[in-house]
Design an enzyme around this catalytic site. Structure first.
Site, PDB file in Angstrom:
ATOM      1  N   GLY A   1       7.526  -5.320   9.929  1.00 45.12           N
ATOM      2  CA  GLY A   1       6.801  -4.325   9.146  1.00 45.12           C
ATOM      3  C   GLY A   1       5.394  -4.813   8.893  1.00 45.12           C
ATOM      4  O   GLY A   1       4.807  -5.522   9.715  1.00 45.12           O
TER       5      GLY A   1
ATOM      6  N   PHE B   1       2.212   4.998  -7.191  1.00 43.12           N
ATOM      7  CA  PHE B   1       1.946   4.228  -8.406  1.00 43.12           C
ATOM      8  C   PHE B   1       0.484   3.804  -8.404  1.00 43.12           C
ATOM      9  O   PHE B   1      -0.109   3.577  -7.356  1.00 43.12           O
ATOM     10  CB  PHE B   1       2.874   3.009  -8.468  1.00 43.12           C
ATOM     11  CG  PHE B   1       4.316   3.387  -8.681  1.00 43.12           C
ATOM     12  CD1 PHE B   1       4.845   3.522  -9.962  1.00 43.12           C
ATOM     13  CD2 PHE B   1       5.147   3.641  -7.591  1.00 43.12           C
ATOM     14  CE1 PHE B   1       6.170   3.888 -10.161  1.00 43.12           C
ATOM     15  CE2 PHE B   1       6.478   4.013  -7.784  1.00 43.12           C
ATOM     16  CZ  PHE B   1       6.984   4.130  -9.067  1.00 43.12           C
TER      17      PHE B   1
ATOM     18  N   ASN C   1      12.648  -3.392   8.083  1.00 42.88           N
ATOM     19  CA  ASN C   1      12.163  -2.103   8.588  1.00 42.88           C
ATOM     20  C   ASN C   1      12.968  -1.731   9.828  1.00 42.88           C
ATOM     21  O   ASN C   1      13.135  -2.549  10.726  1.00 42.88           O
ATOM     22  CB  ASN C   1      10.686  -2.199   8.953  1.00 42.88           C
ATOM     23  CG  ASN C   1       9.817  -2.414   7.728  1.00 42.88           C
ATOM     24  OD1 ASN C   1      10.169  -3.204   6.849  1.00 42.88           O
ATOM     25  ND2 ASN C   1       8.706  -1.719   7.661  1.00 42.88           N
TER      26      ASN C   1
ATOM     27  N   TYR D   1      15.296  -9.982  11.902  1.00 42.29           N
ATOM     28  CA  TYR D   1      14.414  -9.453  12.955  1.00 42.29           C
ATOM     29  C   TYR D   1      15.120  -9.375  14.294  1.00 42.29           C
ATOM     30  O   TYR D   1      15.776 -10.315  14.725  1.00 42.29           O
ATOM     31  CB  TYR D   1      13.135 -10.296  13.100  1.00 42.29           C
ATOM     32  CG  TYR D   1      12.152  -9.992  12.019  1.00 42.29           C
ATOM     33  CD1 TYR D   1      11.662  -8.690  11.854  1.00 42.29           C
ATOM     34  CD2 TYR D   1      11.739 -10.978  11.132  1.00 42.29           C
ATOM     35  CE1 TYR D   1      10.780  -8.397  10.828  1.00 42.29           C
ATOM     36  CE2 TYR D   1      10.859 -10.696  10.106  1.00 42.29           C
ATOM     37  CZ  TYR D   1      10.384  -9.397   9.962  1.00 42.29           C
ATOM     38  OH  TYR D   1       9.524  -9.100   8.943  1.00 42.29           O
TER      39      TYR D   1
ATOM     40  N   LYS E   1       7.295   7.828  -5.091  1.00 35.67           N
ATOM     41  CA  LYS E   1       6.183   8.121  -6.008  1.00 35.67           C
ATOM     42  C   LYS E   1       4.965   7.276  -5.665  1.00 35.67           C
ATOM     43  O   LYS E   1       5.088   6.188  -5.099  1.00 35.67           O
ATOM     44  CB  LYS E   1       6.608   7.761  -7.452  1.00 35.67           C
ATOM     45  CG  LYS E   1       7.454   8.843  -8.110  1.00 35.67           C
ATOM     46  CD  LYS E   1       7.689   8.527  -9.577  1.00 35.67           C
ATOM     47  CE  LYS E   1       8.839   7.556  -9.717  1.00 35.67           C
ATOM     48  NZ  LYS E   1       9.424   7.432 -11.036  1.00 35.67           N
TER      49      LYS E   1
ATOM     50  N   GLU F   1      13.147   1.673   5.480  1.00 29.45           N
ATOM     51  CA  GLU F   1      13.304   0.244   5.190  1.00 29.45           C
ATOM     52  C   GLU F   1      14.384   0.042   4.161  1.00 29.45           C
ATOM     53  O   GLU F   1      14.672   0.916   3.354  1.00 29.45           O
ATOM     54  CB  GLU F   1      11.973  -0.380   4.734  1.00 29.45           C
ATOM     55  CG  GLU F   1      11.325   0.327   3.570  1.00 29.45           C
ATOM     56  CD  GLU F   1       9.948  -0.235   3.231  1.00 29.45           C
ATOM     57  OE1 GLU F   1       9.720  -1.436   3.442  1.00 29.45           O
ATOM     58  OE2 GLU F   1       9.114   0.540   2.733  1.00 29.45           O
TER      59      GLU F   1
HETATM   60  N1  RBF Z   1       6.577   2.755  -2.037  1.00 26.82           N
HETATM   61  C1  RBF Z   1       5.847   3.662  -2.769  1.00 26.82           C
HETATM   62  O1  RBF Z   1       4.670   3.822  -2.545  1.00 26.82           O
HETATM   63  N2  RBF Z   1       6.459   4.440  -3.737  1.00 26.82           N
HETATM   64  C2  RBF Z   1       7.751   4.301  -4.058  1.00 26.82           C
HETATM   65  O2  RBF Z   1       8.242   5.030  -4.931  1.00 26.82           O
HETATM   66  C3  RBF Z   1       8.517   3.315  -3.362  1.00 26.82           C
HETATM   67  N3  RBF Z   1       9.825   3.099  -3.676  1.00 26.82           N
HETATM   68  C4  RBF Z   1      10.502   2.102  -3.043  1.00 26.82           C
HETATM   69  C5  RBF Z   1      11.814   1.821  -3.414  1.00 26.82           C
HETATM   70  C6  RBF Z   1      12.523   0.815  -2.815  1.00 26.82           C
HETATM   71  C7  RBF Z   1      13.923   0.535  -3.249  1.00 26.82           C
HETATM   72  C8  RBF Z   1      11.929   0.061  -1.763  1.00 26.82           C
HETATM   73  C9  RBF Z   1      12.686  -1.022  -1.080  1.00 26.82           C
HETATM   74  C10 RBF Z   1      10.627   0.340  -1.382  1.00 26.82           C
HETATM   75  C11 RBF Z   1       9.894   1.344  -2.005  1.00 26.82           C
HETATM   76  N4  RBF Z   1       8.593   1.622  -1.641  1.00 26.82           N
HETATM   77  C12 RBF Z   1       7.869   2.554  -2.333  1.00 26.82           C
HETATM   78  C13 RBF Z   1       8.011   1.024  -0.445  1.00 26.82           C
HETATM   79  C14 RBF Z   1       7.209  -0.209  -0.692  1.00 26.82           C
HETATM   80  O3  RBF Z   1       5.889   0.194  -0.929  1.00 26.82           O
HETATM   81  C15 RBF Z   1       7.315  -1.054   0.570  1.00 26.82           C
HETATM   82  O4  RBF Z   1       8.584  -1.570   0.670  1.00 26.82           O
HETATM   83  C16 RBF Z   1       6.333  -2.200   0.584  1.00 26.82           C
HETATM   84  O5  RBF Z   1       5.055  -1.753   0.459  1.00 26.82           O
HETATM   85  C17 RBF Z   1       6.469  -2.958   1.901  1.00 26.82           C
HETATM   86  O6  RBF Z   1       6.051  -2.201   2.979  1.00 26.82           O
HETATM   87 MG    MG Z   2       9.460  -4.577   5.248  1.00 28.51          MG
END
Ligand code: RBF
Ligand code: MG
Length: 310
Positions: free
Chosen positions: A200, A288, A214, A270, A286, A259
């Site tokens: 990823g 953030f 991923n 991997y 969402k 992912e």
């Molecule tokens: N990324 C977001 O931008 N918003 C989210 O609400 C969000 N929820 C996630 C929930 C879980 C359980 C996981 C594992 C990932 C989530 N991510 C979310 C993705 C996260 O940004 C991403 O795993 C990392 O940036 C790595 O690529």
């Molecule tokens: Mg990852």
């Protein structure tokens, strides 16, 4: 289960073959009822249970109103048909020339001539052969002369008493809406996707302290974007997890990813193939304002998933 990949491989007809024909996408409860009927009938006449399916899916060759995303990749479909107790699976390579075979020729030359069919089990609305001329009425009309039986199991209702029946179309809609819990009784199992773990952006582990595997999807159908409690089958065993499907809107690359963070697991996956079973949707994705908030939310998701999966 013996798997046949070309009709030419069939040198002798099977003993008292009981045959089900279909695309069996999803191998859902309706398909399972058909396969159960095949198995029972075959047992009762000391015969051979045979499922026949097509690959690629005929809609991919025949076009029409686009082709819907498959619920099960061929690999999983084969496993499920085997689990349903078939002795033989004939996987017919579907192409234009096969599509041109008339219902008559298909019945006479292939089902009766080659396979030695003594009984066929099909759904009420199933059609086959050139221009879909083969159907239940056609089979019933040929049955006496060609000495085979036609068995038509009842539709399987979505829930008892409802007029609606389990269908691949309905299951696709449910998965695409993210209602993975609702799909379970229709499939007779949790909805599963599979694929290889690929590298990823190296962001989850480094930036958030929450590494994710991923997945490069083998599947065509994918649940709606959002966060799910899942179980994950890996070469290292089965683990609980939280999956995120979507575009990670907190960051600005907006790449679609599937992912999964494996709970209480710390090893490198991997290049390995994993399977993810969708148990329950937790929330939507969402954006953030700060990745610290995202990190806190993901920790809550992990806690939530632990509860759901305990
Ligand atoms: N990324 C977001 O931008 N918003 C989210 O609400 C969000 N929820 C996630 C929930 C879980 C359980 C996981 C594992 C990932 C989530 N991510 C979310 C993705 C996260 O940004 C991403 O795993 C990392 O940036 C790595 O690529
Ligand atoms: Mg990852």
């Amino acid at each position: 289960m013996k798997i046949i990949n070309s009709l030419d491989e069939i040198r002798h007809s099977y003993l008292n073959a009981v045959v089900a024909i279909g695309n069996f996408d999803g191998v859902h409860m309706g398909h399972q009822a058909i396969l159960r009927c095949v198995k029972q009938k075959a047992e009762s006449i000391n015969g051979t249970s045979v499922a026949m399916t097509f690959d690629p899916h005929p809609v991919k060759i025949l076009g029409g109103n686009g082709s819907p995303p498959l619920i099960t990749v061929l690999e999983q479909k084969i496993e499920l048909i085997e689990e349903n107790g078939m002795d033989v699976l004939i996987c017919v390579p579907f192409d234009q020339s096969f599509a041109a075979v008339t219902a008559h020729a298909f019945l006479n030359d292939i089902l009766i001539g080659r396979i030695g069919m003594k009984a066929i089990v099909i759904g009420k609305d199933y059609t086959f052969g050139k221009n879909r001329k083969g159907n239940v009425a056609f089979l019933q009309q040929q049955a006496r002369q060609l000495a085979f039986e036609v068995l038509i199991p009842d539709w399987v209702p979505v829930f008892s008493g409802s007029g609606q029946r389990v269908s691949s179309t309905r299951i696709r809609e449910i998965i695409e809406a993210g209602n993975v819990e609702e799909a379970k009784p229709l499939l007779g199992r949790y909805y599963q996707i599979r694929g290889q773990v690929v590298s990823g952006r190296n962001r989850g582990g480094r930036l958030l302290g929450i590494p994710t595997a991923n997945i490069q999807l083998q599947d065509e159908l994918c649940p709606k974007t959002g966060v799910y409690a899942v179980t994950v089958q890996t070469p290292e065993g089965q683990f609980n997890g939280v999956a995120n499907i979507g575009y990670s809107p907190t960051f600005d690359d907006h790449l679609f990813t599937v992912e999964v963070h494996l709970i209480d697991f710390n090893a490198d996956l991997y290049g390995r193939k994993i399977r993810v079973n969708f148990i329950k949707r937790i929330r939507g994705e969402k954006k953030f304002n700060h990745f610290d908030e995202l990190k806190m939310q993901i920790h809550k998701d992990i806690k939530g998933a632990r509860e759901i999966l305990s």
